[in-house]
Design a protein around this motif. Structure first.
Motif, short mmCIF file in Angstrom:
data_model
loop_
_atom_site.label_atom_id
_atom_site.label_comp_id
_atom_site.label_asym_id
_atom_site.label_seq_id
_atom_site.Cartn_x
_atom_site.Cartn_y
_atom_site.Cartn_z
N TYR A 1 -36.44 -10.18 -162.59
CA TYR A 1 -36.82 -10.75 -161.28
C TYR A 1 -36.08 -10.17 -160.10
N SER B 1 -42.65 -9.72 -164.83
CA SER B 1 -41.77 -9.29 -163.78
C SER B 1 -42.43 -9.68 -162.41
N PHE C 1 -33.66 -2.35 -163.49
CA PHE C 1 -34.87 -2.94 -164.16
C PHE C 1 -34.86 -2.31 -165.77
N HIS D 1 -46.11 -6.60 -164.70
CA HIS D 1 -45.77 -6.81 -163.42
C HIS D 1 -46.97 -7.46 -162.65
#
Length: 354
Positions: free
Chosen positions: A299, A195, A343, A165
């Motif tokens: 995203y 992400s 997610f 991330h």
């Protein structure tokens, strides 16, 4: 003591107002501002040395469940758990800026049920890891930290899945470059899931304070000390969606992680990663566009740092082998915290497809 006695500055300044008569003069005003300045110095000193907040029960639990290893004389915090029986799959979690491995706490247990080993670390300068200063922090060094952790855990020969991330995305791309070019000590990567990271400098919009800290070499030492919980929580809250804001306790835990080991004082040094992304764009974007390793992007489209639709359009144009999951329109920059169910569904769909 006479009005002209220079032995005590404060008394002299106060008495000067009594000894002189008539309208204010430049001398009087100069003495007044000197007094204000002298009074401000101890007050500012007290403010700048506010002790960090105490670790909450959640942070104490997180730290006690982890361990440390040594990388170039620095202690690096990591957490590892064993989960799914009968599986040899390993997932390594790479967190973002300015937070820590705690970013993954909402999805840890479900990952533990899917993977045999779940591993996360606090990068150098973050969370419970050491935060040396002065120090030239770099994406290259953080990638080496991950490689050292993999070696420490005996996973060098293991094919690992990377889940990253934000800041961790760029570290993952450096690891991908090393893997695809067979660099010594590289990870053997089975898959990569990114992400909401600033992969493309042209679509990345750092926050105002980040740019100020990165570029203001003269002001940065002052700004890092003046940044407090209110400034931090306001800035971080701006990159969460309006309906998915962290709780006060979560904000405080994030801030405590930054303040731990005086991490606020190295933020300006760490932020040079933005410049590094510009300088090494071809290396890292090139690794992403040329790899044959399975790649996925999760995203949150409300992200002001990597805004929709510019970011995702460019990603799909350049990284054509990658699959993409765009979450609900109210999910922003921290999708694993804002929508852990969405997610995980996106990640498991990806990881179970090969």
């Amino acid at each position: 003591m006479s009005c002209g006695d220079p032995s005590v500055v404060f008394i002299r300044i106060f008495q000067s107002a009594e000894c002189e008569t008539g309208p204010p003069t430049k001398g009087k005003m100069r003495d007044w501002w000197l007094l204000v300045g002298l009074l401000c110095i101890p007050l500012l000193a007290v403010y700048l040395h506010i002790p960090p907040p105490q670790l909450s029960p959640a942070l104490l639990t997180w730290r006690s469940a982890g361990a440390f290893f040594t990388f170039r004389s620095n202690n690096i915090f990591y957490r590892e758990t064993y989960g799914a029986v009968g599986s040899s799959d390993v997932v390594i979690l790479l967190h973002g800026f300015p937070t820590s491995s705690l970013d993954w706490y909402k999805i840890w247990e479900p990952l533990n049920q899917r993977f045999n080993r779940v591993v996360a670390l606090d990068f150098l300068g973050f969370g419970f890891s050491d935060k040396p200063r002065p120090h030239r922090y770099s994406i290259f060094e953080q990638a080496s930290v991950v490689e050292a952790l993999v070696s420490h855990l005996g996973l060098t020969a293991q094919r690992v899945n990377l889940l990253s991330h934000d800041y961790g995305d760029t570290v993952a791309l450096e690891l991908l470059y090393r893997s695809d070019h067979n660099r010594t000590g590289h990870l053997t990567i089975n898959s990569l899931c990114l992400s909401n990271g600033g992969i493309f400098p042209e679509t990345h919009h750092p926050r105002f304070l980040q740019k100020l800290l990165k570029d203001s070499s003269f002001l940065s030492p002052v700004l890092t000390r003046l940044t407090n919980y209110m400034v931090f929580s306001k800035g971080l809250g701006d990159v969460f969606g309006p309906y998915t804001q962290p709780t006060d306790a979560e904000f405080l835990d994030m801030w405590t992680g930054v303040r731990f080991n005086d991490g606020n004082l190295v933020m300006d040094s760490i932020l040079q990663f933005i410049t590094q992304r510009d300088e090494h764009r071809d290396r890292w974007v090139g690794a992403l566009t040329s790899t044959f390793i399975p790649v996925h992007m999760i995203y949150g489209p409300l992200d002001p740092v990597n805004p929709h639709p510019q970011f995702i359009f460019l990603y799909q144009k350049l990284v054509q082998r990658s699959t993409v999951s765009v979450l609900d329109e109210h999910i922003s920059h921290y999708p694993q915290l804002e929508d852990p169910t969405g997610f995980l569904n996106a990640y498991f769909s990806f990881i179970n497809a090969f």
